[in-house]
Structures are given as structure tokens and as C-alpha cells.
Design a protein around this motif. Structure first.
Motif, PDB file in Angstrom:
ATOM      1  N   LEU A   1       0.832  -1.204   0.000  1.00  0.00           N
ATOM      2  CA  LEU A   1       0.000   0.000   0.000  1.00  0.00           C
ATOM      3  C   LEU A   1       0.869   1.258   0.000  1.00  0.00           C
ATOM      4  O   LEU A   1       0.543   2.255  -0.653  1.00  0.00           O
ATOM      5  CB  LEU A   1      -0.914  -0.012   1.227  1.00  0.00           C
ATOM      6  N   ALA A   2       1.986   1.215   0.715  1.00  0.00           N
ATOM      7  CA  ALA A   2       2.915   2.356   0.723  1.00  0.00           C
ATOM      8  C   ALA A   2       3.476   2.607  -0.667  1.00  0.00           C
ATOM      9  O   ALA A   2       3.660   3.767  -1.073  1.00  0.00           O
ATOM     10  CB  ALA A   2       4.044   2.095   1.719  1.00  0.00           C
ATOM     11  N   VAL A   3       3.721   1.549  -1.419  1.00  0.00           N
ATOM     12  CA  VAL A   3       4.217   1.718  -2.787  1.00  0.00           C
ATOM     13  C   VAL A   3       3.124   2.301  -3.676  1.00  0.00           C
ATOM     14  O   VAL A   3       3.408   3.074  -4.591  1.00  0.00           O
ATOM     15  CB  VAL A   3       4.727   0.375  -3.345  1.00  0.00           C
ATOM     16  N   ARG A   4       1.869   1.938  -3.413  1.00  0.00           N
ATOM     17  CA  ARG A   4       0.778   2.543  -4.188  1.00  0.00           C
ATOM     18  C   ARG A   4       0.778   4.057  -4.006  1.00  0.00           C
ATOM     19  O   ARG A   4       0.570   4.821  -4.966  1.00  0.00           O
ATOM     20  CB  ARG A   4      -0.565   1.966  -3.745  1.00  0.00           C
ATOM     21  N   HIS A   5       1.048   4.493  -2.778  1.00  0.00           N
ATOM     22  CA  HIS A   5       1.132   5.935  -2.534  1.00  0.00           C
ATOM     23  C   HIS A   5       2.313   6.542  -3.281  1.00  0.00           C
ATOM     24  O   HIS A   5       2.237   7.674  -3.777  1.00  0.00           O
ATOM     25  CB  HIS A   5       1.266   6.200  -1.028  1.00  0.00           C
ATOM     26  N   PHE A   6       3.415   5.801  -3.370  1.00  0.00           N
ATOM     27  CA  PHE A   6       4.567   6.269  -4.146  1.00  0.00           C
ATOM     28  C   PHE A   6       4.196   6.396  -5.625  1.00  0.00           C
ATOM     29  O   PHE A   6       4.581   7.360  -6.297  1.00  0.00           O
ATOM     30  CB  PHE A   6       5.739   5.310  -3.971  1.00  0.00           C
ATOM     31  N   CYS A   7       3.431   5.425  -6.124  1.00  0.00           N
ATOM     32  CA  CYS A   7       2.991   5.493  -7.518  1.00  0.00           C
ATOM     33  C   CYS A   7       2.118   6.735  -7.754  1.00  0.00           C
ATOM     34  O   CYS A   7       2.202   7.378  -8.815  1.00  0.00           O
ATOM     35  CB  CYS A   7       2.226   4.222  -7.894  1.00  0.00           C
ATOM     36  N   ASN A   8       1.293   7.062  -6.782  1.00  0.00           N
ATOM     37  CA  ASN A   8       0.501   8.299  -6.882  1.00  0.00           C
ATOM     38  C   ASN A   8       1.407   9.516  -6.951  1.00  0.00           C
ATOM     39  O   ASN A   8       1.136  10.480  -7.675  1.00  0.00           O
ATOM     40  CB  ASN A   8      -0.434   8.414  -5.684  1.00  0.00           C
ATOM     41  N   LYS A   9       2.506   9.476  -6.178  1.00  0.00           N
ATOM     42  CA  LYS A   9       3.462  10.585  -6.185  1.00  0.00           C
ATOM     43  C   LYS A   9       4.128  10.712  -7.554  1.00  0.00           C
ATOM     44  O   LYS A   9       4.375  11.821  -8.037  1.00  0.00           O
ATOM     45  CB  LYS A   9       4.506  10.347  -5.092  1.00  0.00           C
ATOM     46  N   VAL A  10       4.429   9.574  -8.169  1.00  0.00           N
ATOM     47  CA  VAL A  10       5.008   9.601  -9.514  1.00  0.00           C
ATOM     48  C   VAL A  10       4.012  10.217 -10.490  1.00  0.00           C
ATOM     49  O   VAL A  10       4.366  11.070 -11.317  1.00  0.00           O
ATOM     50  CB  VAL A  10       5.398   8.177  -9.963  1.00  0.00           C
ATOM     51  N   TRP A  11       2.768   9.789 -10.392  1.00  0.00           N
ATOM     52  CA  TRP A  11       1.725  10.316 -11.283  1.00  0.00           C
ATOM     53  C   TRP A  11       1.599  11.841 -11.127  1.00  0.00           C
ATOM     54  O   TRP A  11       1.584  12.571 -12.125  1.00  0.00           O
ATOM     55  CB  TRP A  11       0.402   9.625 -10.963  1.00  0.00           C
ATOM     56  N   ASN A  12       1.513  12.296  -9.895  1.00  0.00           N
ATOM     57  CA  ASN A  12       1.330  13.735  -9.664  1.00  0.00           C
ATOM     58  C   ASN A  12       2.565  14.533 -10.071  1.00  0.00           C
ATOM     59  O   ASN A  12       2.450  15.662 -10.564  1.00  0.00           O
ATOM     60  CB  ASN A  12       1.004  13.987  -8.189  1.00  0.00           C
ATOM     61  N   GLY A  13       3.756  13.953  -9.845  1.00  0.00           N
ATOM     62  CA  GLY A  13       4.974  14.655 -10.244  1.00  0.00           C
ATOM     63  C   GLY A  13       5.061  14.825 -11.745  1.00  0.00           C
ATOM     64  O   GLY A  13       5.435  15.900 -12.246  1.00  0.00           O
ATOM     65  N   VAL A  14       4.713  13.778 -12.495  1.00  0.00           N
ATOM     66  CA  VAL A  14       4.740  13.878 -13.958  1.00  0.00           C
ATOM     67  C   VAL A  14       3.619  14.802 -14.445  1.00  0.00           C
ATOM     68  O   VAL A  14       3.788  15.546 -15.414  1.00  0.00           O
ATOM     69  CB  VAL A  14       4.628  12.482 -14.591  1.00  0.00           C
ATOM     70  N   LYS A  15       2.488  14.758 -13.749  1.00  0.00           N
ATOM     71  CA  LYS A  15       1.381  15.648 -14.112  1.00  0.00           C
ATOM     72  C   LYS A  15       1.812  17.111 -13.989  1.00  0.00           C
ATOM     73  O   LYS A  15       1.521  17.937 -14.872  1.00  0.00           O
ATOM     74  CB  LYS A  15       0.190  15.366 -13.200  1.00  0.00           C
ATOM     75  N   PHE A  16       2.534  17.448 -12.907  1.00  0.00           N
ATOM     76  CA  PHE A  16       3.042  18.816 -12.765  1.00  0.00           C
ATOM     77  C   PHE A  16       4.038  19.137 -13.873  1.00  0.00           C
ATOM     78  O   PHE A  16       4.023  20.239 -14.453  1.00  0.00           O
ATOM     79  CB  PHE A  16       3.724  18.991 -11.402  1.00  0.00           C
ATOM     80  N   THR A  17       4.904  18.186 -14.175  1.00  0.00           N
ATOM     81  CA  THR A  17       5.908  18.410 -15.215  1.00  0.00           C
ATOM     82  C   THR A  17       5.248  18.708 -16.554  1.00  0.00           C
ATOM     83  O   THR A  17       5.656  19.631 -17.273  1.00  0.00           O
ATOM     84  CB  THR A  17       6.828  17.180 -15.334  1.00  0.00           C
ATOM     85  N   LEU A  18       4.214  17.942 -16.902  1.00  0.00           N
ATOM     86  CA  LEU A  18       3.522  18.165 -18.170  1.00  0.00           C
ATOM     87  C   LEU A  18       2.887  19.551 -18.214  1.00  0.00           C
ATOM     88  O   LEU A  18       2.923  20.238 -19.243  1.00  0.00           O
ATOM     89  CB  LEU A  18       2.459  17.086 -18.373  1.00  0.00           C
ATOM     90  N   SER A  19       2.316  19.984 -17.093  1.00  0.00           N
ATOM     91  CA  SER A  19       1.702  21.325 -17.066  1.00  0.00           C
ATOM     92  C   SER A  19       2.766  22.408 -17.168  1.00  0.00           C
ATOM     93  O   SER A  19       2.543  23.461 -17.781  1.00  0.00           O
ATOM     94  CB  SER A  19       0.875  21.498 -15.800  1.00  0.00           C
ATOM     95  N   ALA A  20       3.940  22.150 -16.565  1.00  0.00           N
ATOM     96  CA  ALA A  20       5.020  23.139 -16.619  1.00  0.00           C
ATOM     97  C   ALA A  20       5.637  23.230 -18.008  1.00  0.00           C
ATOM     98  O   ALA A  20       6.080  24.304 -18.437  1.00  0.00           O
ATOM     99  CB  ALA A  20       6.097  22.788 -15.591  1.00  0.00           C
TER     100      ALA A  20
END
Length: 755
Positions: free
Chosen positions: A499-518
């Protein structure tokens, strides 16, 4: 078609080994599972350590059976002038005793040498024999000899030419040879009857607790019975020695290296391999028993066999072979194929070359055999790996692979082996998709557990998963498994870690999402070789990315997979998201924006490629959304080139690494002061006193991230001694050490904040 081809390869392997004299029909003791009604190999037998009297559940018995007891009873001499007391853990097998053995130098029994004892139930005469295998310190120093049900006794009987008598059948019940009074009684029930009968005759001498190793079938949980059977055996000694030499010479590499000692010890002490199985599935043994009409007997072509055997692909081929050897017309021969099937591990051992078309010399076999690497569980080292190496070398003349990488066993969160009876088996699909407690209990009910085991298993489920298992996803499970050290201890898999890794995967998703917007519309990535930013923060992140690539390359080459995943995890959370993404937000709007976007892009792109083996679905989804980096763009991240240190070598900025280490120590000190004094929303005035001019330059070069990441207000940086700081020497100010001579001062007198 493929199944027929593989089946023919299995038959060809058996025939080859038979004709080379490496497979023989023998009358030997085998490990027999009464529950499976089949022989099993030595490595399918688990030796369970018992320290004393222990009650165990045995298949086919309603009550638990006691083990770990040593029973003593007397055999009276045939002349009526004495008795010998023997000790045994298996009193029921005394019905098949054919002698009593003592050590030749044991003075207690010298007068019994070459004398006879009388069996109390059958009246048979049992000779007193001497043998070096007898341990005078065990029990009374005299042991019963049951060649048909004991490996040691069988060896002793071979030396002394003693007869054998089988009193336990394939179903675990007593046979006619044991006597009408006990025929058909199950073996452990028969134990009680034998003990009662011995007591009635006044021959029982008592029992005591006894530490012992109990052989148990790893597949059925049944207590192993040693039965005398005619079976097919592979002679392994020569092949095993070649397998040992392959590792010693470096021709075959085993990782982790400590398994090499186990490899050598097991192979140097290997016994012949019983490959006959009495099951209804599997590859039927391609051997035919030949008889000749109007002929009383045939000369055996195999010692200890019950007749003349021929190995062949078909009955017609076997008939031709037999006619040629015997010099008889084919019409006079009758053939019967062995009904047994081959051990599954025999056919599995052929997999590396049979799957490529062997015994035919196919193009696939020429192109892909031998393989380079075998990755499998450490528990299969002897079941599968050793047998692949032995048969591969014997049948093809080459080792099937150059390297073997063994990963650890996956256990539950408490370190227990996963077992249906404990209710701790984790179905990967349940971890991926999630499942309620009620559904888990429903699956448990569908199993074949008896009521007692079901209660234990249900209790374990409720304790470990009171709210069921949350949905974690495929990538999270894969990454979590790879995050454990696979070259050492067993893996204790906890759903919480997944479950902790699932949260890490969410962090990857959100980090790339910010990168795409930037990045915005129309962004075009520069080639990696052309990206050489000037901003210290940009150079720092690229240097960290270079180090990450080198670390992954190094750890994956040495099969330290968990350290590669740890490096990626740390880079993304601590360097990319927590530091760079937060610090670069104000930079994106200024003149440093273009370089920052390039750094954001390559940080995300390289990380997704590094992550692809561990989180293929997440990496693929996000990587496809990034702009193409070159004119030729791989269609998928799984076939894109894996990041190499050669591509990032030009991003070496050691001075930025050193400077940012100092800057981050300042940030940690500022954050600590804000936390200690509960300045959660304030922007206090801060003075930083530096002991060295280089530290002053470091802070000035990283001024923007310093202010952003420490949530500070007005910031003043001074060189110690150059500017007096009397203004901070008094009440309302707090200070913290950064280095031995560098300090941070923070104004605690802030409006709307407690001091």
C-alpha cells in the motif's frame, strides 16, 4: 503440436539415459506417500524436528497421532534363557522384523552372538546379528531390523543377506504378512494394537520422550513410509560431479554465492533419483516389459528387475528392439507398457533445450541454447536447477545456462510459510484488485480444509485482514516485491508495504502531471548531450540524476535489485519532488524557465525509463504522454533504451553537489526552528552567519530554493566577522547550529504568531 513435440523429447531423454545405463529398474526402498499413493523423491521429503512427544495431524486420521516417543519391548531367546530389549520409534513395524542387531564390540550382548530370538506373534526365529552401523548408546544398544521399512535396516540387510518382509501396504494399512489379526488396520492404529498385544504378553518395557526427525511429504503433509518397490532410478553420481566442477571452475555462476556451498554438499552426497510416480497425470514411462510365448523365463537385461525391459517411443519400436536383442520373431513377443508416469521434475529438467526443439537440431536450439541467465526461487535449487544442469550436460553436452540467480522465499508478514491451513496465503490478484474480508472467508470455504484447519485459517484471516485487502495495483505489488533484499533472508510480505508503494505510484503520477503542465504546449526537448544548464539548482538535479543512473546500472548488474528500487524511490521523492519541483516553481516564470523545463522533462523521462521494469503499466502510461525526445521515438517504454551512465556522464557537477549539501543543512535547521517554535504560517526575518566565504557563495547561488524550501521571510546572509549581528543578540530571537562555526538566527517576534 508443441505438446507432442515436448512429450517426444521427454521420451527421448529417458531412452537415451536407459541405453547409456544411467536409468535402471531397481528393487529399492522408496519414499512413499500413502495419501498420494505414489513414490516421491528425496527432496520432496521435509524432515520435521521433534524435540519430544508431539501430536500431529496425519491425512486419513480423525485424531492427531503422537510422535517423538521411544518404545522398548523384549524379544525372548529361542532357548528360553534370556531376552534382548530393543528400542524403536516404530513398534508397528516389528511385525516385519527379520533380525535383531547389536554392535560387535558391545559386551552386553556377546553371549547372544549367533543365537536366535523368537518373534512373539509369528513364532519366527530372528537371528542376532552384529553390524558397525548399530549405535550402542542408542536406547538399549540393540535394534530391531526391518529391511522393508527402514533405510538403515535395508543397508544392513544388504550387507548381511537378510530377508525382507513388507507389512505395510501402499494404502498405509497392514498387510497379510503381518498376520490375520492385524491385516487391514491403518499403520498408526496398528501401533496401538501392537503395543497392547506386547503388554498382554508381558514383553512391553515402557516408553520415553525422544527427539527425532520425522519425514513428511511436502506435498500432502503425510508421514513418509519407506516401502520396498520396483521402480526406475537415475544414477546421478557422475552427472552430479560434473555439476560440482562446473561451479568450481566458474563455468556456472550461482548468485548469491553462499548457495554454492549447499550446491556442492548436496551433489556430492546425492543418491540415485527415483523417477517413477504412481499418478494418473504426467508423461507415461516409455518402457515395455517383454515376455516370450512358450518361454518360461527371460535373461534379465537389468539387475533386480522383474523381467526384460525395452525403452522405446512406441510399442512397435520396442517390439523391433526386443526381437533384435532376443533373436526371436516379433510375433512371439508380448509387450506391456509400464503404467507409471515420470516424476514431473524429470520432464521439467529438460525445459531449457526441449522447448527449443531438442532432440532435433533446430534453428532455435542453435540460436538460443545455452541460455544466459536462469532466475528462480532458492527453494528450487535442487528440485529443478541441479537437475537441469545434470540432464542438460548429459543430453546436450553443454550447460543449459551460464548464471543462476536465486531469489528468496516469499512469506507472510510474520515470517511464516504461506499455507492454506494457516489462512495466510496471499493471492496476488487479491492484492492487485482488493478484496473484502467476507470474500476472503468465502474463498477459504471453497478450499479443502478440514473443520479444525478452517477455524485456524479463519482466525488468521480476521487477525491479519480485519478490513480485507485494499486495492494496491499490479505495479505496486511488483515494486514492493523488488524492494526486498532478494539475496539474503526470506521476504516477509506485508500488505501495508504494498500500500505504501501505491502511494509512491501516486506521487510519480502527480509529479509527472506537474511536469507536463510546466512544459506547456509546443515544448521540444533538447538532446541530452546538448543540455548543459548554468543555474546551480538545475545542475544539481542533473548531477543527482547522473548518480541515480550509475547506481541503478551498478546494482542491477550485481542483482541487488532492492537497492536499485530504493535509489529510484529516494531520487523521485527527496530530490525531484520535495526539492526541485518545489524550488523551481518561481523560476519557471523567469529567465531560467527554459532550462528548468528541460531539466524537469529529462528528470521525469529518465526516471520513468528507470522505473519501467518495476512499474511497467504506470511508466508506459506516463511516458507516452511526454513529448518525443528524438526524431526516432521508441513505440513503448519497455523497448526504449534503458538509461545508461554513458548518456549522463556529462552531467557531472560535483561542486553543486557539495554546495547544495550545505544549503540543505541550512534548510533543515530553519525548518527545525520553525517547528520547535510553532511558526507554522509566519515568514520570520532570518539571519545566516557563515564561517567561510565559499559557504556564503553557496547560499547566494541557491537563494531562491533556500527561501522557497524553508518558508522564510526576509533573509540576510553574512560572513562571520565581516558584519556585526548585534541585532539578533537578545530576546525574541532563536538560533541553531548549521556547522561548527555557521549559525542561523530566526526572529520569533512575528505578528499573529505566538512567541
Amino acid at each position: 503440436m508443441e505438446g507432442e513435440r515436448f512429450s517426444r523429447a521427454v521420451s527421448e531423454a529417458f531412452i537415451h539415459l536407459y541405453e547409456k545405463g544411467l536409468v535402471r529398474r531397481r528393487h529399492r526402498l522408496v519414499n512413499w506417500s500413502c495419501a498420494l499413493r505414489s513414490a516421491i523423491s528425496d527432496i520432496e521429503v521435509e524432515s520435521r524436528q521433534l524435540n519430544g512427544k508431539t501430536y500431529l495431524a496425519v491425512p486419513g486420521y480423525e485424531r492427531k497421532v503422537p510422535f517423538g516417543l521411544l518404545f522398548s519391548f523384549a524379544y525372548p531367546s529361542a532357548g528360553g534363557d534370556g531376552e534382548i530389549i530393543v528400542a524403536t520409534t516404530r513398534p508397528e513395524t516389528m511385525l516385519g522384523d527379520t533380525a535383531v542387531a547389536v554392535h560387535p564390540d558391545d559386551p552386553r550382548y556377546l553371549k547372544f552372538h549367533e543365537k536366535n530370538l523368537r518373534h512373539p506373534f509369528s513364532g519366527r526365529l530372528l537371528p542376532v546379528v552384529t553390524h558397525q552401523l548399530v549405535n550402542p548408546a542408542f536406547g538399549t544398544g540393540a535394534v530391531k531390523v526391518t529391511p522393508a521399512h527402514s533405510l538403515v535396516d535395508f543397508e544392513m540387510a544388504q550387507d548381511l543377506a537378510l530377508p525382507s518382509m513388507s507389512v505395510i501396504g501402499e494404502d498405509g494399512a497392514m498387510t497379510e504378512a503381518g498376520g490375520d489379526w492385524i491385516q487391514g488396520v491403518k499403520r498408526f492404529d496398528a501401533r496401538e494394537k501392537v503395543l497392547a498385544a506386547l503388554k498382554e504378553k508381558g514383553l512391553y518395557r515402557g516408553d520415553c520422550e525422544h527427539a527425532m526427525l520425522l519425514p513428511v511429504c511436502s506435498r500432502s503433509g503425510d508421514v513418509i513410509e519407506h516401502l520396498l518397490k520396483r521402480q526406475w532410478f537415475v544414477t546421478c553420481e557422475g552427472m552430479a560431479q560434473k555439476a560440482v566442477r562446473a561451479v568450481e571452475s566458474g563455468e556456472l555462476r550461482i548468485t548469491p554465492s553462499y548457495h554454492q556451498k549447499n550446491w556442492k554438499n548436496w551433489l556430492l552426497n546425492i543418491s540415485d533419483w527415483c523417477i517413477s510416480r504412481q499418478l494418473w497425470w504426467g508423461h507415461q514411462i516409455p518402457a515395455y516389459l517383454v515376455s516370450v510365448s512358450q518361454a518360461p523365463s527371460l535373461q534379465d537385461n537389468n539387475d533386480e528387475s522383474e523381467g526384460f525391459w525395452v525403452a522405446a517411443h512406441s510399442e512397435s519400436e520396442a517390439r523391433k528392439k526386443a526381437a533384435s536383442v532376443l533373436g526371436r520373431p516379433e510375433s512371439e513377443l508380448s509387450l506391456r507398457r509400464d503404467e507409471d508416469v515420470l516424476d514431473t521434475w524429470f520432464s521439467s529438467a529438460l525445459f531449457p533445450f526441449a522447448m527449443l526443439g531438442w532432440p532435433e537440431q533446430t534453428k532455435d536450439l542453435a540460436d538460443f541454447y545455452p541460455n544466459s541467465l536462469l532466475e528462480t526461487g532458492s527453494d528450487l535449487l535442487f528440485f529443478w536447477v541441479a537437475r537441469m544442469v545434470m540432464l542438460g550436460g548429459q543430453l546436450t553436452g553443454r550447460l543449459p545456462f551460464k548464471e543462476v540467480f536465486l531469489h528468496s522465499m516469499v512469506r507472510d508478514a510474520h515470517g511464516r510459510k504461506m499455507s492454506k491451513s494457516l489462512g495466510n496465503v496471499l493471492d496476488p490478484l487479491d492484492v492487485m484488485t482488493g478484496i473484502s474480508l467476507e470474500s476472503l472467508r468465502g474463498k477459504l470455504k471453497e478450499g479443502n480444509l478440514d473443520p479444525r484447519e478452517f477455524k485456524v485459517a479463519e482466525s488468521g484471516l480476521i487477525k491479519d485482514y480485519p478490513h480485507g485487502i485494499p486495492e494496491c495495483g499490479t505495479d505496486a505489488l511488483r515494486f514492493a516485491l523488488c524492494s526486498h533484499r532478494v539475496q539474503g533472508d526470506d521476504i516477509n510480505l506485508d500488505v501495508a508495504s504494498v500500500l505504501a508503494v501505491r502511494h509512491f505510484c501516486n506521487k510519480v503520477w502527480n509529479g509527472v502531471k506537474f511536469t507536463l503542465s510546466a512544459l506547456g504546449e509546443g515544448f521540444t526537448p533538447l538532446p541530452m548531450a546538448e543540455l548543459r544548464p548554468q543555474a546551480p539548482l538545475d545542475r544539481w538535479l542533473l548531477d543527482r540524476l547522473r548518480q541515480l543512473t550509475e547506481e541503478c546500472e551498478k546494482k542491477l548488474r550485481s542483482y541487488e535489485v532492492h537497492q536499485a528500487t530504493a535509489a529510484i524511490h529516494a531520487f523521485w521523492l527527496k530530490n525531484y519532488c520535495d526539492v526541485y519541483v518545489e524550488a523551481v516553481k518561481p523560476v519557471l516564470k523567469g529567465p531560467g524557465g527554459p532550462d528548468a523545463r528541460q531539466v524537469l522533462y529529462w528528470g521525469a523521462e529518465q526516471t520513468l525509463r528507470l522505473l519501467a521494469p518495476f512499474t511497467p503499466y504506470l511508466s508506459e502510461e506516463l511516458w507516452q504522454r511526454l513529448p518525443a525526445a528524438t526524431s526516432w521515438h521508441a513505440p513503448s517504454v519497455c523497448v526504449a533504451e534503458y538509461p545508461s551512465p554513458w548518456h549522463t556522464a556529462h552531467w557531472s557537477y560535483p561542486e553543486e553537489e557539495r554546495r547544495f549539501d550545505f544549503v540543505f543543512s541550512v534548510i533543515r535547521t530553519l525548518r527545525g526552528l520553525r517547528s520547535d517554535y510553532n511558526l507554522t504560517k509566519a515568514r520570520p526575518e532570518v539571519y545566516i552567519s557563515c564561517s567561510q566565504e565559499d559557504d556564503l557563495l553557496s547560499l547566494q547561488s541557491f537563494l531562491s530554493p533556500l527561501q522557497t524550501l524553508s518558508f522564510s521571510g526576509p533573509l540576510h546572509i553574512h560572513l562571520s566577522g565581516a558584519t556585526p549581528l548585534e541585532c539578533v543578540d537578545g530576546p525574541g530571537w532563536a538560533s541553531g547550529d548549521v556547522t561548527e562555526n555557521s549559525r542561523v538566527y530566526m526572529n520569533l517576534t512575528v505578528s499573529n504568531e505566538p512567541t
